[in-house]
Design an enzyme around this catalytic site. Structure first.
Site, short mmCIF file in Angstrom:
data_model
loop_
_atom_site.label_atom_id
_atom_site.label_comp_id
_atom_site.label_asym_id
_atom_site.label_seq_id
_atom_site.Cartn_x
_atom_site.Cartn_y
_atom_site.Cartn_z
N GLY A 37 0.84 -1.19 0.00
CA GLY A 37 0.00 0.00 0.00
C GLY A 37 0.87 1.24 0.00
O GLY A 37 1.97 1.23 0.57
N GLN A 56 3.25 9.89 0.77
CA GLN A 56 4.51 9.16 0.99
C GLN A 56 5.52 9.40 -0.14
O GLN A 56 6.68 8.97 -0.04
CB GLN A 56 4.25 7.67 1.13
CG GLN A 56 3.47 7.32 2.40
CD GLN A 56 3.25 5.82 2.49
OE1 GLN A 56 2.28 5.32 1.96
NE2 GLN A 56 4.17 5.12 3.14
N CYS A 97 5.39 0.15 7.46
CA CYS A 97 5.10 1.28 6.58
C CYS A 97 6.36 1.61 5.80
O CYS A 97 7.45 1.65 6.38
CB CYS A 97 4.68 2.48 7.43
SG CYS A 97 4.31 3.96 6.47
N LEU A 98 6.20 1.83 4.51
CA LEU A 98 7.37 2.18 3.68
C LEU A 98 8.05 3.46 4.18
O LEU A 98 9.23 3.65 3.96
CB LEU A 98 6.96 2.34 2.21
CG LEU A 98 6.63 1.04 1.47
CD1 LEU A 98 6.03 1.35 0.11
CD2 LEU A 98 7.86 0.15 1.34
N HIS A 130 -4.92 1.98 7.10
CA HIS A 130 -3.54 2.48 7.22
C HIS A 130 -3.28 3.60 6.20
O HIS A 130 -2.75 4.65 6.55
CB HIS A 130 -2.57 1.31 7.03
CG HIS A 130 -1.12 1.69 7.07
ND1 HIS A 130 -0.28 1.30 8.09
CD2 HIS A 130 -0.36 2.43 6.21
CE1 HIS A 130 0.93 1.79 7.85
NE2 HIS A 130 0.92 2.47 6.72
N GLU A 131 -3.66 3.36 4.95
CA GLU A 131 -3.40 4.35 3.89
C GLU A 131 -4.30 5.58 4.05
O GLU A 131 -3.87 6.71 3.81
CB GLU A 131 -3.60 3.73 2.51
CG GLU A 131 -2.69 2.55 2.19
CD GLU A 131 -1.22 2.79 2.49
OE1 GLU A 131 -0.75 3.94 2.40
OE2 GLU A 131 -0.54 1.81 2.85
N HIS A 183 -2.81 8.02 6.37
CA HIS A 183 -1.78 8.87 5.76
C HIS A 183 -2.37 10.16 5.18
O HIS A 183 -1.74 11.22 5.22
CB HIS A 183 -1.06 8.12 4.63
CG HIS A 183 0.06 7.23 5.08
ND1 HIS A 183 1.18 7.71 5.70
CD2 HIS A 183 0.23 5.88 4.96
CE1 HIS A 183 2.00 6.69 5.96
NE2 HIS A 183 1.45 5.56 5.53
C1 QAP Z 1 0.57 -0.59 4.85
O1 QAP Z 1 2.75 -1.14 4.26
C2 QAP Z 1 0.07 -1.82 5.53
O2 QAP Z 1 9.52 -1.53 6.89
C3 QAP Z 1 1.50 -0.88 3.70
O3 QAP Z 1 11.47 -2.33 5.25
C4 QAP Z 1 0.75 -2.35 6.61
O4 QAP Z 1 3.53 -1.83 2.31
C5 QAP Z 1 -1.08 -2.41 5.12
C6 QAP Z 1 7.52 -2.24 3.93
C7 QAP Z 1 0.26 -3.48 7.25
C8 QAP Z 1 -1.56 -3.52 5.75
C9 QAP Z 1 -0.90 -4.07 6.82
C10 QAP Z 1 7.85 -1.86 5.20
C11 QAP Z 1 8.52 -2.64 3.07
C12 QAP Z 1 6.14 -2.19 3.41
C13 QAP Z 1 9.18 -1.89 5.64
C14 QAP Z 1 3.76 -1.59 3.47
C15 QAP Z 1 10.18 -2.31 4.77
C16 QAP Z 1 9.85 -2.69 3.49
C17 QAP Z 1 5.08 -1.72 4.09
CO CO Z 2 2.29 3.66 5.61
#
Ligand code: QAP
Ligand code: CO
Length: 174
Positions: free
Chosen positions: A45, A50, A95-96, A137-138, A141
């Site tokens: 996501g 971001q 989270c990215l 989550h999104e 943001h």
């Molecule tokens: C949000 O999160 C989310 O720390 C999206 O090193 C989170 O894509 C939705 C990511 C949980 C549903 C459940 C995080 C990639 C990606 C990191 C992400 C990383 C590399 C997070």
């Molecule tokens: Co995020």
């Protein structure tokens, strides 16, 4: 369009995003650039803020039963509004914009989201499971809210300490 991920504690992540009014080539370019960036960075996501764009735009690409991410399952949401949020669920979120940190976060289990697609057509989606969590989550943001804001104060302090240490190590290893 060359985008990069804005990382905490960058203040831009606190901006409130504004509604999209024009469903034009600029919007399409933004969406088209967000997708490969999300895939390259192993995301499921991504919200426009971001990548530093304070507009109500987000994309989601939840893996299927085999854990495969495919573009067929890409969902693009413009101007989303969440309704009918109910139930409770907990998931270890990341989270990215907060790399390498993961923590259990409580969310609603089910919701309905009304949004517009890239052409401005109104859409409605009922979500549960990981999709529902990702939408919440999104959506956060877009309000300038991060998942770390939902930690207890003691857990948040521990996070801040660990994260600062990590940033320092990142700097010295460059
Ligand atoms: C949000 O999160 C989310 O720390 C999206 O090193 C989170 O894509 C939705 C990511 C949980 C549903 C459940 C995080 C990639 C990606 C990191 C992400 C990383 C590399 C997070
Ligand atoms: Co995020």
């Amino acid at each position: 369009m060359n985008l990069c991920i804005v990382e905490y504690p960058d203040k831009r992540l606190r901006n409130k995003s504004v509604k999209i009014e024009k469903f034009d080539a600029n919007l399409h370019e933004l969406l088209d650039a967000m997708y490969p960036l999300m895939i390259q960075t192993n995301g499921i996501g991504l919200a426009a803020i971001q990548v530093g764009v304070a507009k109500e735009v987000l994309i989601l690409n939840i893996p299927d039963e085999d854990g495969e991410q495919s573009k067929e399952n890409l969902i693009e949401m413009v101007n989303p509004v969440l309704t009918n949020q109910r139930g409770e669920t907990t998931y270890q979120e990341g989270c990215l914009s907060v790399p390498s940190f993961y923590e259990d976060i409580d969310r609603f289990e089910f919701l309905t989201v009304n949004y517009q697609d890239r052409d401005g057509n109104t859409q409605t989606l009922e979500a549960d499971g990981l999709l529902s969590i990702a939408i919440q989550h999104e959506y956060d943001h877009l309000q300038g809210v991060l998942f770390i804001d939902k930690l207890t104060s003691s857990r948040r302090r521990k996070f801040e300490k660990e994260y600062k240490k990590m940033l320092k190590e990142k700097k010295t290893s460059k």
